[in-house]
Motif scaffolding. Structure first.
Motif, PDB file in Angstrom:
ATOM      1  N   SER A 101       0.837  -1.207   0.000  1.00  0.00           N
ATOM      2  CA  SER A 101       0.000   0.000   0.000  1.00  0.00           C
ATOM      3  C   SER A 101       0.880   1.268   0.000  1.00  0.00           C
ATOM      4  O   SER A 101       0.602   2.227  -0.707  1.00  0.00           O
ATOM      5  CB  SER A 101      -0.892  -0.003   1.247  1.00  0.00           C
ATOM      6  N   LYS A 102       1.953   1.188   0.806  1.00  0.00           N
ATOM      7  CA  LYS A 102       2.845   2.346   0.870  1.00  0.00           C
ATOM      8  C   LYS A 102       3.505   2.636  -0.467  1.00  0.00           C
ATOM      9  O   LYS A 102       3.687   3.788  -0.856  1.00  0.00           O
ATOM     10  CB  LYS A 102       3.912   2.091   1.958  1.00  0.00           C
ATOM     11  N   GLU A 103       3.844   1.557  -1.173  1.00  0.00           N
ATOM     12  CA  GLU A 103       4.540   1.735  -2.458  1.00  0.00           C
ATOM     13  C   GLU A 103       3.583   1.903  -3.611  1.00  0.00           C
ATOM     14  O   GLU A 103       3.992   2.141  -4.745  1.00  0.00           O
ATOM     15  CB  GLU A 103       5.453   0.523  -2.723  1.00  0.00           C
TER      16      GLU A 103
END
Length: 345
Positions: free
Chosen positions: A341-343
């Motif tokens: 999700s962060k990337e």
């Protein structure tokens, strides 16, 4: 019927009488030679022989214990011979008598024996392994250069008892006694010698016995192969294996300690999450807390899997278990979803 070859000649070297042995030794068969010239029967006779005949017809006696005679067909014959005059009653020389003994067969045997002995001596001296001729009393009668290099001694008189390691002497002597008693002809053992400088030399010893026609022991032939370097390498490998085994034991203990501690910490963390969920259930509606709980569960399973891998590598289990790869993939995806999700993938 004389047992040796005899021929009687007149003064013109014509045959007066011959023995059967003369005919057979000179390969004349049933040929009649009486009245024929000796030079007609043997045209290859040299001037040297003719000179001997003339001297004996003049009263001399000539003999030779070993003489080479080349026949007309090229064949070589070795003879022991004696030529002397014979006389009438009035003391007048009537001719000569020739005695010969064919030594050809004995000469060929002696030559073959000499060739064999020379070949053995060359092989003995230049052998790639140590060789020694040993008397029945254990004295080294002859040794080759390889033994001198191996043990540091020169070819001076020694006994194998003097340079054998004391702990190996009894076994060697017991086998030697069995040979002397006729129970065996050879033996082979691994034994240690003491080098002139004092250190041990390990060798493979092979011993065989040589006897005469009466079965009396003449000497022993000993062959030595230096295996000191091999023994040293073997000891080094043994030490290395022992060291490796100890290291493996330490690694095994380390693996057990790590897996036990990780399991303890993982169980403690999951227990705290369960208490947190019991006391504050509303927190677990948050995605981050839910992922934390799943991560804790996945961590526990990963530790169990690592423990199984350690046990398999340590040969502590041989059981094979069927697994569903899709479940493993799903759990892995869940555990890395925050990173995804962060990337933005």
């Amino acid at each position: 019927q004389a047992p040796i070859a005899i021929a009687m000649f007149d003064k013109e070297m014509k045959y007066l009488a011959v023995s059967s042995k003369w005919l057979s030794d000179n390969k004349l068969g049933d040929q009649s030679v009486i009245g024929k010239s000796h030079y007609e029967i043997f045209p290859e006779i040299s001037e040297e022989w003719k000179r001997i005949h003339r001297e004996c017809l003049s009263g001399a006696t000539r003999s030779c214990n070993e003489d080479k005679f080349v026949r007309e067909n090229g064949a070589v014959q070795w003879l022991k011979w004696e030529v002397k005059p014979w006389y009438y009653e009035r003391g007048i020389i009537g001719g000569i008598i020739m005695y010969t003994e064919d030594l050809t067969e004995h000469k060929l045997v002696a030559e073959k024996l000499n060739i064999s002995l020379n070949a053995f001596q060359r092989n003995f001296e230049n052998a790639g392994i140590g060789m020694a001729i040993v008397s029945p009393e254990g004295k080294w009668l002859n040794v080759n250069d390889k033994i001198c290099q191996m043990l540091g001694y020169d070819k001076a008189a020694l006994t194998f008892q003097d340079i054998t390691h004391p702990e190996d002497l009894a076994l060697d002597l017991s086998f030697l006694e069995e040979i002397i008693a006729g129970k065996r002809q050879t033996y082979q053992i691994e034994k240690r010698y003491i080098h002139k400088q004092g250190y041990e030399v390990s060798a493979i010893l092979a011993v065989s016995v040589v006897k005469d026609a009466k079965d009396t022991i003449l000497y022993f032939i000993s062959q030595l192969i230096d295996i000191t370097a091999v023994k040293h390498a073997k000891n080094q490998v043994s030490k290395l294996l022992k060291t490796t085994q100890k290291q493996n034991e330490r690694l095994k203990n380390f693996a057990h300690i790590v897996s036990h501690n990780l399991r303890s910490h993982s169980s403690g963390m999951n227990m705290l999450l369960e208490l947190l969920e019991f006391e504050h259930p509303h927190l677990f509606k948050m995605e981050i807390i839910t992922l934390l709980k799943k991560g804790g569960i996945n961590l526990s399973e990963t530790i169990e899997h690592l423990t199984e891998i350690v046990n398999i590598n340590l040969n502590e289990t041989s059981e094979i278990e069927r697994i569903e790869l899709s479940e493993i993939l799903s759990k892995t995806i869940e555990s890395i979803s925050p990173i995804a999700s962060k990337e933005g993938v």
